[in-house]
Design an enzyme around this catalytic site. Structure first.
Site, PDB file in Angstrom:
ATOM      1  N   PRO A 109       0.817  -1.159   0.110  1.00 11.25           N
ATOM      2  CA  PRO A 109      -0.083  -0.020  -0.110  1.00 11.25           C
ATOM      3  C   PRO A 109       0.857   1.340  -0.104  1.00 11.25           C
ATOM      4  O   PRO A 109       1.962   1.414   0.644  1.00 11.25           O
ATOM      5  CB  PRO A 109      -0.665  -0.194   1.454  1.00 11.25           C
ATOM      6  CG  PRO A 109      -0.834  -1.738   1.630  1.00 11.25           C
ATOM      7  CD  PRO A 109       0.611  -2.167   1.189  1.00 11.25           C
ATOM      8  N   GLU A 110       0.727   2.277  -0.565  1.00 13.79           N
ATOM      9  CA  GLU A 110       1.199   3.630  -0.863  1.00 13.79           C
ATOM     10  C   GLU A 110       0.322   4.535  -0.564  1.00 13.79           C
ATOM     11  O   GLU A 110      -0.550   4.467   0.295  1.00 13.79           O
ATOM     12  CB  GLU A 110       1.750   3.797  -2.676  1.00 13.79           C
ATOM     13  CG  GLU A 110       2.563   2.587  -2.995  1.00 13.79           C
ATOM     14  CD  GLU A 110       2.748   2.800  -4.411  1.00 13.79           C
ATOM     15  OE1 GLU A 110       2.641   3.885  -5.066  1.00 13.79           O
ATOM     16  OE2 GLU A 110       3.039   1.652  -5.077  1.00 13.79           O
ATOM     17  N   HIS A 115      -5.273 -15.114   8.176  1.00  9.45           N
ATOM     18  CA  HIS A 115      -3.923 -14.274   8.146  1.00  9.45           C
ATOM     19  C   HIS A 115      -4.418 -13.388   9.387  1.00  9.45           C
ATOM     20  O   HIS A 115      -3.505 -12.271   9.456  1.00  9.45           O
ATOM     21  CB  HIS A 115      -3.341 -13.786   7.026  1.00  9.45           C
ATOM     22  CG  HIS A 115      -3.015 -14.890   6.002  1.00  9.45           C
ATOM     23  ND1 HIS A 115      -1.817 -16.027   6.495  1.00  9.45           N
ATOM     24  CD2 HIS A 115      -3.396 -15.264   4.972  1.00  9.45           C
ATOM     25  CE1 HIS A 115      -1.987 -16.691   5.394  1.00  9.45           C
ATOM     26  NE2 HIS A 115      -2.860 -16.261   4.381  1.00  9.45           N
TER      27      HIS A 115
END
Length: 304
Positions: A2-3, A114
């Protein structure tokens, strides 16, 4: 990974869902997900704190916490950088890294495979940190300490691309002696915080600059174009809710939409949206890099 637009999308979602509610418990399912303190202390210290507000610095998410029985008192101003602030309730810091997700769920929703950390809130709601690759990290910063005293990576960040500190003049100063390819320089978080692989490719395409161009060779006109398109691409991506390539979801579990109309990113071999030339994909400093060999660096393409 993610940016900036993806992290900003998550930040906005967290501010819409988690504010002014006490954290009534926590569960750490993977000890290594907690960077500070130890998991037992994390659970004890975060209990009964309340999230006043979520902020973003680069790719970091930072929540100002309110201590039990203390009035809500967000303390940032536009002139006070995150790194220098302290809070009576401490801070919660999150870095999603490659595959991290923060999901706002009801407690009866099935637990993703997860899931690494769970924060429990009233009305059977919880915030889940899910991370397939396990590179993401969570920090709890004690009260009265500045965030950067615990989250050391914040010390290395350059200015925000959407702030007044970022300008063509700033780029010129930082790049004028650098022989690094411009794409490599743009991914350096000490030069610009939050810009990543997706949006560097996109901005360079729109600015008509080959990613391999040595940074020091960019003309003033190219620097102006690059500045303009970095800002524009990031703003558009935020408006689109970010980009989902593999793992990114917003806090409600929804994909980002920017990727559906990306100019070059993940379009290797496909026709350029401007000139129909196949998009080239190369490795540059270990990162997949996409560009149009016809439009970059030619100056006469009719781009917006």
């Amino acid at each position: 990974m993610p940016e900036l637009p993806e992290v900003e999308t998550v930040r906005k979602g967290l501010n819409q869902t988690t504010l002014n509610q006490p954290i009534v418990g926590a569960d750490v399912l993977l000890d290594s997900a907690i960077a500070h303190p130890c998991p037992v202390e994390f659970i004890a210290q975060i209990n009964n704190t309340t999230i006043n507000h979520w902020y973003r610095r680069g790719k970091y998410l930072l929540a100002q916490l309110q201590a039990p029985s203390q009035p809500s008192n967000p303390i940032f101003t536009s002139k006070d950088p995150i790194e220098t602030q302290t809070s009576d309730g401490g801070w919660l810091g999150v870095h999603l890294r490659m595959t991290g997700q923060l999901l706002w769920c009801t407690s009866d929703q099935s637990l993703p495979k997860h899931t690494r950390v769970r924060l429990f809130l009233p009305e059977e709601r919880e915030l889940r940190f899910v991370d397939q690759r396990t590179f993401g990290k969570i920090w709890l910063v004690p009260p009265h300490l500045a965030v950067m005293d615990v989250i050391s990576g914040l010390r290395e960040l350059g200015p925000e691309p959407l702030s007044d500190e970022f300008s063509p003049e700033y780029l010129a100063t930082k790049l004028r002696r650098s022989q690094r390819p411009i794409k490599t320089a743009l991914l350096d978080q000490s030069i610009l915080a939050g810009l990543g692989n997706i949006y560097a490719d996109e901005a360079l395409f729109l600015a008509r600059i080959q990613p391999t161009t040595p940074s020091c060779r960019l003309s003033p006109d190219q620097l102006n174009r690059l500045y303009t398109h970095i800002v524009a691409v990031l703003q558009q991506a935020i408006a689109d809710g970010g980009t989902t390539i593999r793992n990114f979801l917003n806090v409600q579990g929804v994909n980002g939409n920017y990727g559906s109309h990306a100019w070059v990113y993940q379009r290797g071999g496909k026709p350029c949206r401007v000139c129909q030339t196949p998009i080239t994909k190369i490795k540059l400093s270990g990162r997949g890099t996409h560009f149009c060999p016809m439009c970059q660096p030619q100056l006469n393409c009719d781009l917006p």
